[in-house]
Enzyme design. Structure first.
Site, PDB file in Angstrom:
ATOM      1  N   LYS A   1      36.365  46.074  41.596  1.00 42.75           N
ATOM      2  CA  LYS A   1      37.153  47.228  41.159  1.00 42.75           C
ATOM      3  C   LYS A   1      37.114  48.368  42.172  1.00 42.75           C
ATOM      4  CE  LYS A   1      37.025  46.499  36.145  1.00 42.75           C
ATOM      5  NZ  LYS A   1      36.596  47.057  34.844  1.00 42.75           N
TER       6      LYS A   1
ATOM      7  N   HIS B   1      34.600  35.498  35.894  1.00 46.00           N
ATOM      8  CA  HIS B   1      34.388  36.032  34.549  1.00 46.00           C
ATOM      9  C   HIS B   1      35.664  36.261  33.754  1.00 46.00           C
ATOM     10  CE1 HIS B   1      34.957  39.789  36.830  1.00 46.00           C
ATOM     11  NE2 HIS B   1      35.160  40.420  35.685  1.00 46.00           N
ATOM     12  N   HIS B   2      36.836  36.103  34.393  1.00 48.85           N
ATOM     13  CA  HIS B   2      38.096  36.201  33.652  1.00 48.85           C
ATOM     14  C   HIS B   2      38.805  34.854  33.504  1.00 48.85           C
ATOM     15  CE1 HIS B   2      38.265  40.481  32.933  1.00 48.85           C
ATOM     16  NE2 HIS B   2      37.949  40.725  34.201  1.00 48.85           N
TER      17      HIS B   2
ATOM     18  N   HIS C   1      29.422  41.895  38.692  1.00 46.50           N
ATOM     19  CA  HIS C   1      30.602  41.122  38.286  1.00 46.50           C
ATOM     20  C   HIS C   1      31.903  41.918  38.438  1.00 46.50           C
ATOM     21  CE1 HIS C   1      29.856  43.288  34.470  1.00 46.50           C
ATOM     22  NE2 HIS C   1      31.138  43.087  34.216  1.00 46.50           N
ATOM     23  N   ASP C   2      31.839  43.231  38.354  1.00 43.53           N
ATOM     24  CA  ASP C   2      33.048  44.051  38.472  1.00 43.53           C
ATOM     25  C   ASP C   2      33.130  44.808  39.796  1.00 43.53           C
ATOM     26  OD1 ASP C   2      34.661  43.553  36.288  1.00 43.53           O
ATOM     27  OD2 ASP C   2      33.710  45.063  35.009  1.00 43.53           O
TER      28      ASP C   2
END
Length: 367
Positions: free
Chosen positions: A218, A274-275, A214-215
């Site tokens: 980054k 997710h944000h 999910h990240d």
């Protein structure tokens, strides 16, 4: 090793027929002559035959009643049954075949005909078993291949998530803990059939395996912003927000190189959604309510909870109860109300997951 002689059970209430049948068959087969269906079932407890020759007209248990019992018992249902009958009635033959018999032989039987019919059906049964063994072996190969694919997928996930963790010095254990929170909620959703239209077709293992990505976006955020020891400036935060889109793009690039991408479809949604917030104030697309994919709504709770209970250079860690309280306050604003209500039962499991994951990570660091 397969036995050289096949075993046949001959069931007929007439001793003369039994004796004649045994005489015809004994040179080629091991024959068990039995006077009733009851004696057949008693013998089946000791011996499993390769074929049963079964008279239809018998007192107490008829041949039809016997075969009904045979075909409802997993121990006996695969044993081939040939009916023996003095009837010349196509309706009766059809009834017997519909109950599971493989053939009819008329009495009095011709020895060459009876032997040939038995030979053919035993051959067919052997071929059927070989085909089943082949299919079972093929299924095992498919399962082995599937496990290899899952193992490869997990290796990709581990490598990519370790890259993110390595670069983001402020979020140690975040990926492992959030994966646990999502799994806790999903088990409840599956067991209670919540949002069933969404989840009924999902592969649970693939779904959980995709959470750590999910990240992944980054990776494209500079270290200066990613590891800034304080709150981000508005322009820095705008850059940080782009990691959701970057994550989608990174996963799409992988998907174009492989056909085995079911788990990546979930990963792309986790990364991009997710944000998002229930009231539409989130990013990157400002989706609202049920327009936010369920994966994103699940990840929003997991992500925020973990951020709240974790220490950062610019804030102290909150307690479990404080974090759960803030999420409840965000019900219907930041978070899906249905998912927030699950926390009434699941909050203790969140705390347990945090403690177990942190303990595991400490043990790994010492090793």
């Amino acid at each position: 090793m397969e036995k050289s002689r096949k075993t046949i059970m001959l069931v007929d209430d007439n001793p003369i027929n039994l004796n004649a049948g045994k005489t015809m068959l004994k040179d080629k087969y091991d024959v068990y002559p039995l006077l009733s269906g009851e004696k057949l079932f008693a013998m089946l407890e000791k011996v499993t035959p390769d074929l049963i020759l079964l008279d239809i007209e018998m007192p107490e248990l008829s041949g039809y009643e016997v075969i009904k019992i045979l075909k409802t018992n997993p121990k006996y249902e695969e044993i081939p049954v040939i009916f023996l009958t003095s009837w010349n009635d196509s309706g009766s033959e059809l009834e017997g075949l519909s109950l599971g018999a493989i053939d009819y032989v008329a009495k009095p039987f011709s020895p060459p005909l009876l032997l040939k019919r038995i030979e053919i059906h035993l051959l067919m049964a052997a071929q059927k078993k070989e085909l089943k063994d082949y299919n079972d072996n093929l299924q095992k190969k498919v399962e082995d291949k599937t496990r290899q694919v899952v193992k490869l997928q997990n290796s990709i996930l581990i490598t990519m998530t370790e890259l993110v963790e390595f670069r983001d010095e402020t979020t140690g254990g975040h990926i492992e803990r959030t994966q646990g929170y999502v799994e806790i909620m999903l088990k409840k959703i599956f067991s209670d059939r919540i949002y069933w239209e969404d989840v009924s077709l999902w592969n649970f293992e693939f779904l959980i395996a995709s959470v750590p990505l999910h990240d992944v976006g980054k990776i494209r955020i500079s270290d200066t912003i990613l590891n800034k020891p304080g709150k981000l400036m508005p322009e820095e935060f705008e850059i940080m927000k782009k990691h959701a889109i970057y994550g989608e793009e990174a996963i799409e690039a992988i998907m174009r190189t492989t056909s085995e991408n079911d788990f990546l479809k979930h990963a792309k949604i986790f990364a991009g959604a997710h944000h998002e917030k229930w009231d539409g104030s989130g990013y990157p697309r400002g989706l609202k309510g049920l327009d936010i994919p369920l994966q994103g709504r699940l990840m929003a709770i997991s992500d925020v909870y973990d951020a709240l209970i974790s220490e950062r250079p610019y804030k102290k860690a909150m307690s479990h109860d404080e974090a759960i309280g803030i999420i409840r306050e965000g019900k219907g604003q930041h978070f899906d109300p249905v998912l927030v209500d699950l926390l009434d039962d699941l909050a203790p499991l969140f705390r347990d997951n945090t403690e177990k994951t942190n303990l595991m990570l400490r043990q790994q660091q010492k090793a």
